[in-house]
Design a protein around this motif. Structure first.
Motif, short mmCIF file in Angstrom:
data_model
loop_
_atom_site.label_atom_id
_atom_site.label_comp_id
_atom_site.label_asym_id
_atom_site.label_seq_id
_atom_site.Cartn_x
_atom_site.Cartn_y
_atom_site.Cartn_z
N THR A 10 0.83 -1.22 0.00
CA THR A 10 0.00 0.00 0.00
C THR A 10 0.86 1.26 0.00
O THR A 10 0.39 2.33 -0.37
N THR A 11 2.13 1.13 0.41
CA THR A 11 3.01 2.30 0.40
C THR A 11 3.72 2.45 -0.95
O THR A 11 4.47 3.40 -1.15
N LEU A 12 3.51 1.49 -1.87
CA LEU A 12 4.13 1.58 -3.20
C LEU A 12 3.16 2.23 -4.18
O LEU A 12 1.97 1.89 -4.21
N SER A 13 3.69 3.14 -5.01
CA SER A 13 2.86 3.74 -6.06
C SER A 13 2.78 2.76 -7.23
O SER A 13 3.57 1.81 -7.33
N ALA A 14 1.84 3.03 -8.15
CA ALA A 14 1.73 2.19 -9.35
C ALA A 14 3.03 2.23 -10.14
O ALA A 14 3.47 1.21 -10.70
N THR A 15 3.70 3.38 -10.15
CA THR A 15 4.97 3.50 -10.89
C THR A 15 6.05 2.65 -10.22
O THR A 15 6.82 1.96 -10.91
N ALA A 169 -4.46 -12.31 -0.19
CA ALA A 169 -5.62 -11.67 -0.84
C ALA A 169 -5.54 -10.16 -0.73
O ALA A 169 -5.71 -9.42 -1.70
N ARG A 170 -5.25 -9.69 0.47
CA ARG A 170 -5.24 -8.24 0.70
C ARG A 170 -4.15 -7.55 -0.12
O ARG A 170 -4.39 -6.51 -0.75
N SER A 171 -2.95 -8.13 -0.15
CA SER A 171 -1.87 -7.54 -0.95
C SER A 171 -2.18 -7.64 -2.44
O SER A 171 -1.89 -6.72 -3.22
N ASN A 172 -2.80 -8.75 -2.84
CA ASN A 172 -3.13 -8.91 -4.26
C ASN A 172 -4.16 -7.90 -4.73
O ASN A 172 -4.04 -7.36 -5.83
N VAL A 173 -5.17 -7.66 -3.92
CA VAL A 173 -6.19 -6.68 -4.31
C VAL A 173 -5.52 -5.33 -4.57
O VAL A 173 -5.76 -4.67 -5.58
N ASP A 174 -4.62 -4.95 -3.69
CA ASP A 174 -3.94 -3.66 -3.83
C ASP A 174 -3.09 -3.61 -5.11
O ASP A 174 -3.22 -2.68 -5.92
N VAL A 175 -2.25 -4.62 -5.31
CA VAL A 175 -1.32 -4.58 -6.46
C VAL A 175 -2.09 -4.73 -7.78
O VAL A 175 -1.85 -3.99 -8.74
N LEU A 176 -3.02 -5.67 -7.83
CA LEU A 176 -3.74 -5.90 -9.09
C LEU A 176 -4.51 -4.66 -9.51
O LEU A 176 -4.51 -4.28 -10.69
N ARG A 177 -5.14 -3.99 -8.56
CA ARG A 177 -5.89 -2.78 -8.92
C ARG A 177 -4.96 -1.66 -9.37
O ARG A 177 -5.24 -0.93 -10.32
N LYS A 178 -3.81 -1.52 -8.69
CA LYS A 178 -2.87 -0.48 -9.12
C LYS A 178 -2.33 -0.78 -10.53
O LYS A 178 -1.93 0.14 -11.24
N CYS A 179 -2.32 -2.06 -10.91
CA CYS A 179 -1.87 -2.43 -12.26
C CYS A 179 -3.01 -2.37 -13.27
O CYS A 179 -2.82 -2.73 -14.44
N GLY A 180 -4.20 -1.98 -12.85
CA GLY A 180 -5.30 -1.77 -13.79
C GLY A 180 -6.28 -2.92 -13.92
O GLY A 180 -7.20 -2.86 -14.75
N ALA A 181 -6.12 -3.99 -13.12
CA ALA A 181 -7.06 -5.11 -13.17
C ALA A 181 -8.28 -4.79 -12.30
O ALA A 181 -8.21 -3.95 -11.40
N SER A 182 -9.39 -5.48 -12.56
CA SER A 182 -10.52 -5.40 -11.64
C SER A 182 -10.56 -6.70 -10.84
O SER A 182 -10.24 -7.77 -11.37
N VAL A 183 -10.91 -6.58 -9.56
CA VAL A 183 -10.83 -7.74 -8.66
C VAL A 183 -12.18 -8.00 -8.02
O VAL A 183 -12.87 -7.05 -7.60
N ALA A 184 -12.57 -9.27 -7.98
CA ALA A 184 -13.77 -9.70 -7.26
C ALA A 184 -13.38 -10.82 -6.31
O ALA A 184 -12.32 -11.44 -6.47
#
Ligand code: CP
Length: 305
Positions: A10-15, A169-184
């Motif tokens: 969560t402290t990492l930006s998308a870049t 799960a929690r880390s994946n939701v954060d990273v996947l969304r920052k990379c532009g994926a949608s998560v369910a």
């Protein structure tokens, strides 16, 4: 980009995530194996401190550090002076005093990594924290998906299983969304978290529904070691609605199958699914090495002064 501690995604930006993934891809050779880099971490000492069991994370950090030329120390609580009553803080101060520059830490208690990072000169790399975070797992999952799909933008990912007790799960939701994926999410009510981070995520009622809608399913193990003893699960009903059986995988051959491991074969996933072309679980392991090389390189090339 010089980074201090890897405590959470969560402290990492998308870049910053993109840069780490690009670094990791450079450690994968065109044939898909792990490349032999120059020993950029020669003279650096890293301790692998695992207070919980691990196969993938511990071994992949070890081989990543070796490939980069670092010296490696191993700490496990069994056989250590923790068993004689030494405190966690004094244990870490003792390790630090041995001129160790980096600590790769897995611990079951939330906050231990952050507390250590608040005072130590060592760089702290989170290798799994309670139910809260597993940043390098999320990064390696993103790296593996990028190898298969080129981009994560617009990808529909369903995380299936024991979300409530999963740090992945929690880390994946954060990273996947920052990379532009949608998560369910897809889980029985008793295995869905009640916390704020899931509030805006869609929930599928069954894996059939998830596989009809998603491009990727990330299967999760039922993490009994973190469960309240009072929680009872009806395993026949769980398998009927949430397990990735061989038959289901064959019905949805275009859905990519992931799992952070360890897999409980016959519970959340059938053994035959491991070897299907749509399954990338063992590529996740290979990318785990490359991602951890990228992380160690970024965080340890210039130790804290
Ligand atoms: N995925 C994962 O963290 O596996 P290990 O517990 O084997 O390290």
């Amino acid at each position: 980009m010089q980074l201090q501690h890897l405590l959470d995604t969560t402290t990492l930006s998308a870049t910053e995530i993109d840069e780490l993934l690009l670094d990791a891809s450079a450690f994968i050779s065109p044939g898909g194996s792990i490349a032999s880099p120059s020993p950029t971490l020669r003279g650096v000492t890293i301790v692998l401190a695992f207070f919980e069991p691990s196969t993938r994370t511990r071994l992949s950090f070890e081989t990543a550090a070796q490939r980069l030329g670092a010296s490696i120390l191993h700490f496990t609580p069994d056989g250590s002076s923790v068993n004689k009553g030494e405190s966690l803080r004094e244990t870490f101060r003792t390790i630090e005093a041995m001129d160790v520059q980096g600590i790769v830490l897995r611990h079951g208690q939330d906050g231990v990594h952050r507390e250590l990072a608040s005072w130590t000169r060592m760089r702290v790399i989170n290798a799994g924290e309670g139910r809260t975070s597993h940043p390098t797992q999320a990064l390696l999952d993103a790296a593996t998906l990028r190898e298969r799909t080129s981009t994560l933008k617009g990808l529909r990912v369903a995380i299936v299983g024991d979300v409530a007790h999963s740090r992945v799960a929690r880390s994946n939701v954060d990273v996947l969304r920052k990379c532009g994926a949608s998560v369910a999410l897809c889980a029985p009510a008793e295995l869905l978290p009640k916390e704020a981070w899931v509030a805006d995520l869609p929930v599928y009622a069954s894996i059939d529904e998830a596989m009809s809608s998603a491009d990727v399913v990330c299967m999760l193990r039922i993490q009994r070691e973190r469960m309240d003893a009072s929680l009872t699960l009806h395993m026949d009903s769980y398998r009927n609605s949430f397990a990735l059986t061989e038959d289901r995988a064959h019905r949805f051959p275009n859905v990519i199958v992931m799992h952070p491991g360890p897999v409980n074969v016959g519970v959340e996933l059938d053994e035959a699914v491991l070897d299907l072309p749509q399954t990338i679980i063992h590529r996740q392991v290979a990318h785990g090495v490359a991602v951890r090389m990228a992380v160690l390189n970024r965080y340890l090339r210039s130790p804290i002064a």
